[in-house]
Scaffold this motif. Structure first.
Motif, PDB file in Angstrom:
ATOM      1  N   LYS A 106       0.824  -1.222   0.000  1.00  9.61           N
ATOM      2  CA  LYS A 106       0.000   0.000   0.000  1.00  9.61           C
ATOM      3  C   LYS A 106       0.856   1.269   0.000  1.00  9.61           C
ATOM      4  O   LYS A 106       0.333   2.373   0.077  1.00  9.61           O
ATOM      5  CB  LYS A 106      -0.928   0.012   1.221  1.00  9.61           C
ATOM      6  N   THR A 108       3.262   2.010   2.309  1.00 12.85           N
ATOM      7  CA  THR A 108       3.762   2.390   3.637  1.00 12.85           C
ATOM      8  C   THR A 108       5.254   2.088   3.724  1.00 12.85           C
ATOM      9  O   THR A 108       5.705   1.021   3.304  1.00 12.85           O
ATOM     10  CB  THR A 108       3.024   1.599   4.729  1.00 12.85           C
ATOM     11  N   TYR A 390       3.337   7.024   5.635  1.00 12.87           N
ATOM     12  CA  TYR A 390       2.125   6.390   5.100  1.00 12.87           C
ATOM     13  C   TYR A 390       1.770   7.005   3.743  1.00 12.87           C
ATOM     14  O   TYR A 390       1.795   8.223   3.588  1.00 12.87           O
ATOM     15  CB  TYR A 390       0.953   6.611   6.061  1.00 12.87           C
ATOM     16  N   ALA A 394      -2.712   3.840   2.225  1.00 12.09           N
ATOM     17  CA  ALA A 394      -2.547   3.200   3.528  1.00 12.09           C
ATOM     18  C   ALA A 394      -3.248   4.005   4.619  1.00 12.09           C
ATOM     19  O   ALA A 394      -3.881   3.448   5.516  1.00 12.09           O
ATOM     20  CB  ALA A 394      -1.062   3.051   3.852  1.00 12.09           C
ATOM     21  N   ARG A 396      -5.903   6.048   4.331  1.00 13.75           N
ATOM     22  CA  ARG A 396      -7.363   5.927   4.251  1.00 13.75           C
ATOM     23  C   ARG A 396      -7.828   4.539   4.698  1.00 13.75           C
ATOM     24  O   ARG A 396      -8.902   4.378   5.260  1.00 13.75           O
ATOM     25  CB  ARG A 396      -7.837   6.233   2.830  1.00 13.75           C
ATOM     26  N   ALA A 397      -6.995   3.524   4.494  1.00 11.96           N
ATOM     27  CA  ALA A 397      -7.357   2.163   4.887  1.00 11.96           C
ATOM     28  C   ALA A 397      -7.412   2.009   6.401  1.00 11.96           C
ATOM     29  O   ALA A 397      -8.181   1.193   6.921  1.00 11.96           O
ATOM     30  CB  ALA A 397      -6.360   1.168   4.284  1.00 11.96           C
ATOM     31  N   HIS A 398      -6.632   2.820   7.114  1.00 10.62           N
ATOM     32  CA  HIS A 398      -6.510   2.633   8.560  1.00 10.62           C
ATOM     33  C   HIS A 398      -7.041   3.802   9.378  1.00 10.62           C
ATOM     34  O   HIS A 398      -7.080   3.728  10.606  1.00 10.62           O
ATOM     35  CB  HIS A 398      -5.026   2.423   8.926  1.00 10.62           C
ATOM     36  N   ALA A 399      -7.457   4.879   8.724  1.00 12.92           N
ATOM     37  CA  ALA A 399      -7.790   6.118   9.429  1.00 12.92           C
ATOM     38  C   ALA A 399      -8.887   5.924  10.472  1.00 12.92           C
ATOM     39  O   ALA A 399      -8.780   6.407  11.616  1.00 12.92           O
ATOM     40  CB  ALA A 399      -8.191   7.195   8.428  1.00 12.92           C
ATOM     41  N   SER A 400      -9.970   5.240  10.109  1.00 11.18           N
ATOM     42  CA  SER A 400     -11.088   5.108  11.051  1.00 11.18           C
ATOM     43  C   SER A 400     -10.684   4.312  12.291  1.00 11.18           C
ATOM     44  O   SER A 400     -11.127   4.604  13.410  1.00 11.18           O
ATOM     45  CB  SER A 400     -12.287   4.449  10.362  1.00 11.18           C
ATOM     46  N   LYS A 401      -9.840   3.305  12.123  1.00 13.51           N
ATOM     47  CA  LYS A 401      -9.365   2.505  13.264  1.00 13.51           C
ATOM     48  C   LYS A 401      -8.511   3.361  14.194  1.00 13.51           C
ATOM     49  O   LYS A 401      -8.620   3.267  15.430  1.00 13.51           O
ATOM     50  CB  LYS A 401      -8.556   1.311  12.768  1.00 13.51           C
ATOM     51  N   ILE A 402      -7.664   4.197  13.599  1.00 14.22           N
ATOM     52  CA  ILE A 402      -6.788   5.049  14.410  1.00 14.22           C
ATOM     53  C   ILE A 402      -7.615   6.065  15.193  1.00 14.22           C
ATOM     54  O   ILE A 402      -7.385   6.292  16.385  1.00 14.22           O
ATOM     55  CB  ILE A 402      -5.750   5.754  13.508  1.00 14.22           C
TER      56      ILE A 402
END
Length: 431
Positions: A106, A108, A390, A394, A396-402
């Motif tokens: 991705k 990263t 990032y 990468a 956008r794939a993880h933003a909501s979790k963070i």
């Protein structure tokens, strides 16, 4: 030297609180540090006169003094120092690590950047002996790490001089900044700087109780290597060991300091009794007899166990600075040793081989701290920085979790810092 029969259930330790000092000593150290911070060079000159009896005109060791040092030592000493320095340098070269990075699909990029410390101060003790070996052991790993500025400080004699052997070793190791200053005042100068001595980022090297306490006080302003306690040796031996050699090795550490610890652990009562006699015999004509005898009397012991397995268990409890393994099959014992600063295998690996010449560092964890710490090494002079990069994909794939993770901790601004990059605004340069 007492012979003590030990069972597997007994708990033993080398740990002593002798490095903590008294309240009066700590008070003196804090006063010295504060005065050096305020008065700089003037405080150094006054303390050097008071504690060392030297009325200095300059703190700096000149090139002329270095030249005179070479004239004062013989060519054989210089050759030995050069070869020892080479051995130490090459051993530590193998420890050096490189920065590293990796990428995923991705985009990263993560990694670790290694950077040497900018400036290091090396303390070399004075007193009853000169320690050129300590010079090499503290400087060479810093050189391998790539430290740009290495400063050496050491207390002068009453004539305002440093030992020729120390100056030669420092010069051979490539140190050009050498100052005549000792004790807590030298540690303060390295940490906070004076008109003559610029501050450093890390302080290494052994010293007396006032040096140890000063290192404790300045830690946080600068980094330090460790708080070194008195020297320790444990010899793990079976019936194949040579008694007079074991005794000589025990005394090699006892002569360092009245507080040094020398211990034999063995399943052989025959060896125990023969070593006990040899220690007494060899003490008789030892030049530092008074020091060694006091050490043996107070902190020396011979522990006799029922088996070599129990002896190994005792060694791991003690976690000694130096461990000699003098058994029929030393390499077979090695995997069972969990805690020791330096391990010397076999008859011809006497502890002084490591002190001076082999290459591994002789600045080792004492006071039982080999349970969790290591010899001085190249990593001690390096800093590690984490690298994080990032890509948009990468992110956008993880933003909501963070963002959710941040809110679980009650840190709303953290979450918003993430979500700000998901918003579309007119001022967004990507539109």
């Amino acid at each position: 030297m007492k012979i003590i029969h030990i069972t597997k259930d007994q708990k033993l330790s080398l740990k002593r609180s002798i490095d903590a000092g008294t309240e009066e000593q700590r008070k003196i150290v804090r006063e010295i540090i504060e005065r050096v911070k305020k008065e700089g060079d003037q405080a150094l000159y006054e303390y050097t006169k008071r504690f060392d009896g030297a009325d200095l005109q300059s703190l700096h060791v000149s090139k002329e003094e270095i030249s005179r040092a070479y004239e004062a030592v013989d060519k054989e000493f210089i050759d030995i120092v050069q070869e020892a320095a080479e051995n130490i340098f090459h051993f530590h070269e193998k420890q050096k690590k490189e920065s590293w990075f990796y990428f995923d699909e991705k985009g990263t990029m993560l990694g670790q950047k290694l950077t040497p410390v900018d400036a290091v101060g090396v303390y070399v003790p004075g007193g009853t002996a000169a320690y050129p070996s300590s010079v090499l052991m503290n400087i060479m790993p810093a050189k391998v790490a790539g430290v740009g500025r290495i400063v050496l400080v050491s207390p002068p004699d009453q004539n305002g001089s440093l030992p020729a052997e120390v100056l030669v070793a420092a010069n051979e190791a490539g140190v050009s900044e050498i100052y005549k200053a000792g004790g807590a005042q030298a540690i303060a100068a390295l940490a906070y700087g004076t008109e003559t001595i610029e501050p450093v980022d890390k302080i290494v090297g052994p010293g007396n109780i006032f040096v140890a306490l000063a290192k404790r006080e300045v830690f946080g302003t600068v980094d330090i290597d460790m708080i070194a306690g008195p020297s320790e040796i444990v010899v793990l031996a079976d019936e194949t060991a040579v008694p007079h050699e074991v005794a000589a090795d025990l005394l090699s550490q006892a002569e360092h300091d009245r507080l040094a610890t020398s211990i034999l652990v063995t399943p052989s009562i025959k060896l125990a009794k023969e070593v006990q006699k040899e220690v007494v015999a060899q003490l008789a004509d030892l030049p530092r007899k008074d020091i060694a005898a006091a050490s043996i009397e107070q902190f020396g012991a011979i522990y006799v166990t029922d088996s070599i397995e129990e002896a190994v268990g005792i060694v791991n409890q003690l976690a000694p600075e130096h461990l000699e393994v003098l058994t029929e099959n030393p390499t077979g014992v090695l995997p069972k040793i969990k805690h020791a600063g330096a391990i010397f295998l076999g008859r011809y690996s006497s502890e002084p081989v490591g002190d001076y010449f082999a290459g591994p560092n002789h600045v080792l964890p004492t006071n039982g701290t080999a349970r969790f710490s290591s010899p001085l090494n190249v990593d001690d002079f390096m800093k590690k920085s984490s690298i994080i990069s990032y890509s948009e994909e990468a992110f956008r794939a993880h933003a909501s979790k963070i963002a959710k993770f941040a809110r679980y901790e009650g840190l709303e601004a953290h979450a918003r810092a993430i979500e700000a990059r998901l918003e579309k605004r007119g001022s967004d340069r990507n539109e």
